[in-house]
Write a protein that holds these residues in place. Structure first.
Motif, PDB file in Angstrom:
ATOM      1  N   TYR A  89      -7.829   2.149  -3.592  1.00 47.60           N
ATOM      2  CA  TYR A  89      -8.151   0.940  -4.493  1.00 47.60           C
ATOM      3  C   TYR A  89      -9.669   0.621  -4.242  1.00 47.60           C
ATOM      4  O   TYR A  89     -10.299   0.726  -3.149  1.00 47.60           O
TER       5      TYR A  89
ATOM      6  N   ARG B 100      -3.808   3.068   0.730  1.00 54.13           N
ATOM      7  CA  ARG B 100      -3.721   3.070  -0.733  1.00 54.13           C
ATOM      8  C   ARG B 100      -5.263   3.112  -1.245  1.00 54.13           C
ATOM      9  O   ARG B 100      -5.806   2.165  -0.798  1.00 54.13           O
TER      10      ARG B 100
ATOM     11  N   ASN C  92      -2.564   7.144  -0.318  1.00 51.70           N
ATOM     12  CA  ASN C  92      -1.537   7.214  -1.476  1.00 51.70           C
ATOM     13  C   ASN C  92      -2.315   6.555  -2.614  1.00 51.70           C
ATOM     14  O   ASN C  92      -3.509   5.884  -2.433  1.00 51.70           O
ATOM     15  N   ASP C  93      -1.747   7.205  -3.583  1.00 53.25           N
ATOM     16  CA  ASP C  93      -2.373   6.740  -5.044  1.00 53.25           C
ATOM     17  C   ASP C  93      -3.918   7.423  -5.283  1.00 53.25           C
ATOM     18  O   ASP C  93      -4.334   8.367  -4.405  1.00 53.25           O
TER      19      ASP C  93
ATOM     20  N   VAL D 279       0.777  -1.099  -0.043  1.00 52.62           N
ATOM     21  CA  VAL D 279      -0.052  -0.001   0.085  1.00 52.62           C
ATOM     22  C   VAL D 279       0.955   1.231   0.037  1.00 52.62           C
ATOM     23  O   VAL D 279       0.371   2.170  -0.123  1.00 52.62           O
ATOM     24  N   GLY D 280       2.206   1.025  -0.005  1.00 52.43           N
ATOM     25  CA  GLY D 280       2.989   2.139  -0.106  1.00 52.43           C
ATOM     26  C   GLY D 280       3.525   2.888   1.187  1.00 52.43           C
ATOM     27  O   GLY D 280       4.027   3.819   1.373  1.00 52.43           O
TER      28      GLY D 280
ATOM     29  N   SER E 219     -10.534  -0.790  -0.316  1.00 56.19           N
ATOM     30  CA  SER E 219      -9.739   0.177   0.527  1.00 56.19           C
ATOM     31  C   SER E 219     -10.402   0.740   1.563  1.00 56.19           C
ATOM     32  O   SER E 219     -10.008   0.865   2.656  1.00 56.19           O
TER      33      SER E 219
END
Length: 215
Positions: free
Chosen positions: A140, A138, A167-168, A13-14, A143
């Protein structure tokens, strides 16, 4: 000052990029006590390559395991057992040697319920270290569920959570996760094809004030 533990809503997930940005923003020290898998390099080396400041001290891992798997399985493959007490002993030593007002950023492995051995999990390490937690989510499909489950576990265990670093990009529901979880949003890292020092430095400047206010 309490150490700051970076954990995520899952694997991939960064966390490492988030840890580099937070380390850079606070000119903090960095430590990843358990690394599982290093064929593509370690998270410690990644952070070292991404930060620009000269104040950060990067500490070596306590367990550096070859197999990219859950830490308890990677350790079992090498006939060792991850010992939280041994990690805490290392923490006590590095905290003593480097307590010159620099925060310590500790990066976990995966999420809160990743097993370290047969009976203890990442969350048990957080409790042992009495760390403040920054949650990395992250964006998505799915999530929201993973984020709110992570928040629920934090609350059930009375963890000291500073907030979220997103993130993202996928749709726009960060404010809803913030509202439903009750934890503040520290910042959002944009989707990036190239992760380098310039990006980390730029993102660190953007979250610096918010981060300091929450800590």
């Amino acid at each position: 000052m309490k150490p700051i533990f970076i954990t995520g809503i899952g694997t991939g997930v960064g966390k490492t990029v988030a840890a580099a940005i937070i380390t850079e923003a606070l000119q903090a020290n960095y430590w990843k006590p358990v690394q599982a898998g290093f064929d593509d390099g370690t998270d410690t080396l990644t952070v070292k390559e991404l930060i620009s400041n000269t104040q950060t001290v990067i500490f070596p891992e306590v367990y550096k395991l070859q197999l990219p798997a859950s830490p308890h399985i990677a350790a079992r493959e090498e006939n060792i057992t991850i010992d939280i007490a041994a990690i805490y002993q290392s923490y006590s030593q590095l905290a003593t040697h480097h307590s010159h007002h620099s925060p310590l950023i500790i990066e976990g492995a995966g999420g809160l319920l990743v097993p370290l051995n047969e009976s203890e999990f990442i969350i048990d390490l957080i409790k042992k270290l009495d760390a403040r937690v920054i949650l990395v989510s992250r964006n998505y499909l799915g999530s929201i569920n993973h984020s709110l489950l992570t928040a629920a576990v934090c609350k059930a265990n009375n963890l000291d959570v500073a907030g979220w670093l997103f993130n993202d990009q996928y749709l726009h529901y960060e404010s809803e996760i913030e509202k439903w979880s009750g934890y503040k949003k520290i910042g959002a890292i944009p989707a990036a094809t190239i992760i380098n020092k310039a990006l980390v430095r730029e993102q660190a400047m953007l979250i610096k004030d918010q981060l300091k206010a929450l800590l």
